[in-house]
Design an enzyme around this catalytic site. Structure first.
Site, PDB file in Angstrom:
ATOM      1  N   HIS A  93       1.116  -0.926   0.030  1.00  0.00           N
ATOM      2  CA  HIS A  93      -0.086   0.558   0.209  1.00  0.00           C
ATOM      3  C   HIS A  93       0.783   1.556  -0.237  1.00  0.00           C
ATOM      4  CE1 HIS A  93      -3.468  -2.510   0.427  1.00  0.00           C
ATOM      5  NE2 HIS A  93      -4.312  -1.967   0.180  1.00  0.00           N
ATOM      6  N   ASP A 154      -6.494   4.166   9.671  1.00  0.00           N
ATOM      7  CA  ASP A 154      -7.385   4.902   9.547  1.00  0.00           C
ATOM      8  C   ASP A 154      -8.093   3.320   8.453  1.00  0.00           C
ATOM      9  OD1 ASP A 154      -7.534   7.310  10.703  1.00  0.00           O
ATOM     10  OD2 ASP A 154      -8.047   8.459   8.765  1.00  0.00           O
ATOM     11  N   GLU A 270     -10.144  14.004  15.024  1.00  0.00           N
ATOM     12  CA  GLU A 270      -8.821  13.669  13.515  1.00  0.00           C
ATOM     13  C   GLU A 270      -9.646  14.940  13.043  1.00  0.00           C
ATOM     14  OE1 GLU A 270      -9.084  11.477  10.337  1.00  0.00           O
ATOM     15  OE2 GLU A 270      -7.728   9.457  12.175  1.00  0.00           O
TER      16      GLU A 270
HETATM   17  P1  FAD Z   1       4.561  -1.572   2.014  1.00  0.00           P
HETATM   18  O1  FAD Z   1       4.018  -0.930   0.970  1.00  0.00           O
HETATM   19  O2  FAD Z   1       4.033  -3.518   1.173  1.00  0.00           O
HETATM   20  O3  FAD Z   1       5.532  -1.598   2.357  1.00  0.00           O
HETATM   21  C1  FAD Z   1       5.937   0.037   2.932  1.00  0.00           C
HETATM   22  C2  FAD Z   1       7.343   0.146   3.286  1.00  0.00           C
HETATM   23  O4  FAD Z   1       7.765  -0.623   4.306  1.00  0.00           O
HETATM   24  C3  FAD Z   1       7.781  -0.878   2.685  1.00  0.00           C
HETATM   25  O5  FAD Z   1       9.945  -0.074   2.107  1.00  0.00           O
HETATM   26  C4  FAD Z   1       8.821  -2.177   2.540  1.00  0.00           C
HETATM   27  O6  FAD Z   1      10.325  -2.464   2.327  1.00  0.00           O
HETATM   28  C5  FAD Z   1       8.829  -1.832   4.589  1.00  0.00           C
HETATM   29  N1  FAD Z   1       8.233  -3.278   5.121  1.00  0.00           N
HETATM   30  C6  FAD Z   1       7.369  -3.724   4.890  1.00  0.00           C
HETATM   31  N2  FAD Z   1       7.250  -4.487   5.595  1.00  0.00           N
HETATM   32  C7  FAD Z   1       8.143  -4.636   6.079  1.00  0.00           C
HETATM   33  C8  FAD Z   1       8.187  -5.335   7.524  1.00  0.00           C
HETATM   34  N3  FAD Z   1       7.482  -6.591   7.901  1.00  0.00           N
HETATM   35  N4  FAD Z   1       9.681  -5.679   8.308  1.00  0.00           N
HETATM   36  C9  FAD Z   1      10.496  -4.265   7.603  1.00  0.00           C
HETATM   37  N5  FAD Z   1      10.114  -3.365   6.709  1.00  0.00           N
HETATM   38  C10 FAD Z   1       9.140  -3.856   5.915  1.00  0.00           C
HETATM   39  N6  FAD Z   1      -0.704   5.525   7.495  1.00  0.00           N
HETATM   40  C11 FAD Z   1      -0.745   5.715   8.619  1.00  0.00           C
HETATM   41  O7  FAD Z   1       0.023   5.717   9.366  1.00  0.00           O
HETATM   42  N7  FAD Z   1      -2.348   5.637   8.978  1.00  0.00           N
HETATM   43  C12 FAD Z   1      -3.645   5.783   8.141  1.00  0.00           C
HETATM   44  O8  FAD Z   1      -4.733   5.820   8.185  1.00  0.00           O
HETATM   45  C13 FAD Z   1      -3.420   4.770   7.274  1.00  0.00           C
HETATM   46  N8  FAD Z   1      -4.230   4.990   6.036  1.00  0.00           N
HETATM   47  C14 FAD Z   1      -4.036   4.465   5.272  1.00  0.00           C
HETATM   48  C15 FAD Z   1      -4.916   3.742   4.153  1.00  0.00           C
HETATM   49  C16 FAD Z   1      -5.061   3.305   2.959  1.00  0.00           C
HETATM   50  C17 FAD Z   1      -6.044   2.890   2.031  1.00  0.00           C
HETATM   51  C18 FAD Z   1      -3.645   3.487   2.573  1.00  0.00           C
HETATM   52  C19 FAD Z   1      -3.550   3.067   0.612  1.00  0.00           C
HETATM   53  C20 FAD Z   1      -2.485   3.682   3.144  1.00  0.00           C
HETATM   54  C21 FAD Z   1      -2.914   4.539   4.139  1.00  0.00           C
HETATM   55  N9  FAD Z   1      -1.728   4.759   5.172  1.00  0.00           N
HETATM   56  C22 FAD Z   1      -1.725   5.231   6.645  1.00  0.00           C
HETATM   57  C23 FAD Z   1      -0.338   4.391   4.855  1.00  0.00           C
HETATM   58  C24 FAD Z   1       0.554   2.967   4.788  1.00  0.00           C
HETATM   59  O9  FAD Z   1       0.637   3.142   6.540  1.00  0.00           O
HETATM   60  C25 FAD Z   1       1.662   2.918   4.491  1.00  0.00           C
HETATM   61  O10 FAD Z   1       1.450   2.555   2.865  1.00  0.00           O
HETATM   62  C26 FAD Z   1       2.373   1.210   4.779  1.00  0.00           C
HETATM   63  O11 FAD Z   1       3.568   1.563   4.332  1.00  0.00           O
HETATM   64  C27 FAD Z   1       1.507   0.187   3.970  1.00  0.00           C
HETATM   65  O12 FAD Z   1       2.156  -1.662   4.505  1.00  0.00           O
HETATM   66  P2  FAD Z   1       1.568  -1.794   3.610  1.00  0.00           P
HETATM   67  O13 FAD Z   1       1.755  -3.218   4.787  1.00  0.00           O
HETATM   68  O14 FAD Z   1       1.268  -2.075   2.637  1.00  0.00           O
HETATM   69  O15 FAD Z   1       3.393  -2.164   3.232  1.00  0.00           O
END
Ligand code: FAD
Length: 523
Positions: A93, A154, A270
């Site tokens: 994400h 969220d 918020e």
């Molecule tokens: P990825 O996109 O898969 O990874 C993100 C980064 O973290 C990359 O650099 C990856 O290499 C690293 N990573 C992933 N897993 C690990 C691991 N296990 N150990 C070490 N590094 C790792 N954020 C908020 O804080 N609050 C919100 O309310 C919020 N709402 C969101 C709503 C939506 C619809 C979306 C799309 C995003 C939102 N986000 C929010 C942002 C979200 O926190 C970040 O995009 C986060 O990186 C997404 O997590 P992911 O698991 O998809 O990570």
């Protein structure tokens, strides 16, 4: 055997096409309980993210069955004569390819069926979870014990490792701090392939480095998350303001109550900005009744802009008879537009999972898998009024393309030793432009237009001397990263040298180039 053959073939093809001098047997020799895949579906999924603006195909994808699998892969990369990179991917994400790589292996942390399920300790009020666990699954496992994590995002279809690598924020952060302030212990595979347990006291540099560390120091394979008693229900209230300073005064008053008894404060604070009438019922949730549409024009909006404060009060069913009174007392202290109060009442889980409902609606209209040029900023309290004038009432015009969140947080709830960077003031605001780019003939909705607008907002801050920090940051040069981290850069780069000396991990963040191939593009 077929997979091994395909893997060898894929590696050889990569060597020919990009000139990578990786010895294919290094990957073929890897013994893992899970599996390494070169299936087009796996490679395709790892080449995309929610941002929809970047594409980079890895060499292979590891579906780990354990932390040891992750450690074996990273160790192989670290010890490899020629070198390759490794990137953890949670639920993909990110916005700008932060979990992608081209010259290496993506570890698909979320969705693995073989890893250990969450383990709850009722006695010590924590849950141990796999790093790729989604927050929605963490919630359902803890609710079986009447418990829940304290601090949220969220949206719950994000992985634990992914949000802890950033911070993890929502309306509870003023009270409990971000998610990274609610972690007792981590298991981490460092860039040398060592699997270490770390806490505030043990391997503390790794613990603090990893929290908000953008994946630079290790891959989180287990997190121990603090829990509280889960409320049954939520009273969810939205009230409107036409005056920005009255709005922010109320928000700041509400977050100043963080030290008060639970009955004397809201549980979630918020807010969002309404520059466009269509956005009152935005995709994050349709809340205001369609039978009672809110018209900006009828509310005397200052400069055509309205501000909506969003607050909740959690309660147990046994306290249902006192909730009206508690909320009434708290609302009396606020100065919103009379009669602009919208209230709903729902189960706690439905409140936490609210954005997923919006996701399903957008998916049904094919509006979820579109480019998302999001911009998230932490703006210091002292300059938030200037930001309002210059951006909400200036640069945006009366059109935008998604929700614009705005809410303040208390800096003293953010551990100073963690890697995440926030403005140098006691209170700072999150301002989140959650944009969706559309190709519907309206120029103001296009990816190009919105990207330019983001750049204008960043330039405005820089020209006006507003010391904002990007949240979920994205930069293209190391100098920009050094400016972003400011005083923290020395510690950040020292930790990199200690825990990932060959710069193998999370190169999609574009902070450090891998030593084995410094001239290669970072993705
Ligand atoms: P990825 O996109 O898969 O990874 C993100 C980064 O973290 C990359 O650099 C990856 O290499 C690293 N990573 C992933 N897993 C690990 C691991 N296990 N150990 C070490 N590094 C790792 N954020 C908020 O804080 N609050 C919100 O309310 C919020 N709402 C969101 C709503 C939506 C619809 C979306 C799309 C995003 C939102 N986000 C929010 C942002 C979200 O926190 C970040 O995009 C986060 O990186 C997404 O997590 P992911 O698991 O998809 O990570």
């Amino acid at each position: 055997m077929a997979t091994r053959f395909l893997l060898a073939f894929a590696i050889c093809r990569l060597i020919v096409t990009v000139g990578l001098t990786l010895d294919p047997t290094e990957l073929l020799r890897l013994e893992v309980e899970g599996f390494l895949s070169v299936e087009p579906a796996d490679l395709g999924a790892a080449s995309r993210d929610f941002g929809g603006m970047k594409n980079a195909e890895p060499l292979a994808v590891l579906h780990p069955a354990s932390a040891e699998d992750v450690a074996r892969l990273v160790k192989a990369a670290y010890e490899s004569g020629q070198g390759f990179t490794v990137s953890a991917r949670g639920h993909g994400h990110s916005i700008k390819g932060q979990a992608m790589i081209t010259h290496g292996v993506v570890v698909q942390m979320s969705g693995s069926k073989k890893v250990a399920p969450p383990r709850v300790s009722e006695k010590f009020m924590y849950v141990d979870v796999w790093g790729g666990e989604l927050w929605i699954d963490v919630l359902s496992s803890t609710l079986k014990y009447g418990l829940a994590p304290k601090s949220w995002t969220d949206y719950l279809y994000l992985s634990v490792g992914g949000t802890l690598s950033n911070a993890g924020i929502s309306g509870q952060a003023f009270n409990h701090g971000p998610q990274i302030s609610n972690i007792y212990e981590l298991d981490v595979v460092t860039g040398k392939g060592e699997l270490l347990t770390c806490t505030e006291k043990k391997n503390s540099d790794l613990y603090h480095g990893v929290l908000g560390g953008l994946g630079q120091f290790g891959i989180i394979t287990r997190a121990r998350i603090a829990l509280e008693n889960a409320p049954h229900r939520v009273r969810w209230i939205r009230v409107l303001y036409s005056n920005f300073s009255v709005f922010t005064q109320d928000q700041e008053y509400l977050i100043s109550l963080h030290g008060q008894a639970a009955t004397q404060k809201f549980d979630y604070v918020e807010g969002f900005v309404i520059v466009d009438e269509g956005l009152i019922n935005n995709w994050r949730s349709s809340f205001f009744s369609p039978r009672n549409p809110v018209k900006i024009s009828s509310l005397n909006a200052d400069g055509g802009v309205l501000y909506c404060l969003e607050i909740t009060k959690n309660y147990q069913e046994s306290n249902a008879n006192t909730i009206d009174q508690e909320v009434g007392v708290l609302l009396k202290k606020l100065n919103f537009i009379p009669a602009s109060e919208f209230t709903t009442d729902l189960p706690y889980v439905d409140f936490l999972d609210r954005v997923h409902k919006a996701e399903l609606k957008l998916r049904a209209k094919n509006l979820w898998d579109v480019p998302h040029p999001w911009l998230n900023l932490f703006v210091p309290k002292s300059r938030i009024a200037d930001f309002d004038k210059g951006v909400f009432k200036g640069i945006l015009g009366d059109k935008t393309s998604g929700p614009i969140l705005i809410y303040p947080m208390n800096k003293n709830k953010w551990g100073v030793k963690n890697s995440v960077v926030t403005p140098d003031e006691d209170i700072f605001y999150l301002v989140a432009f959650l944009r969706s780019a559309l190709d519907n003939g309206d120029e103001t909705q296009t990816l190009n237009y919105l990207t330019n607008q983001n750049n204008r907002i960043l330039k405005f801050c820089s020209d006006a001397g507003i010391k904002a920090k990007q949240y979920l940051p994205h930069y293209t040069t190391q100098q920009q990263w050094m400016d972003h981290f400011g005083d923290k850069w020395t510690v950040f780069s020292k930790r990199k040298l200690e825990f990932d000396p060959k710069h193998i991990l999370a190169t999609g963040q574009r902070i450090f180039k891998p030593f084995f191939n410094p001239s290669a593009p970072l993705l």
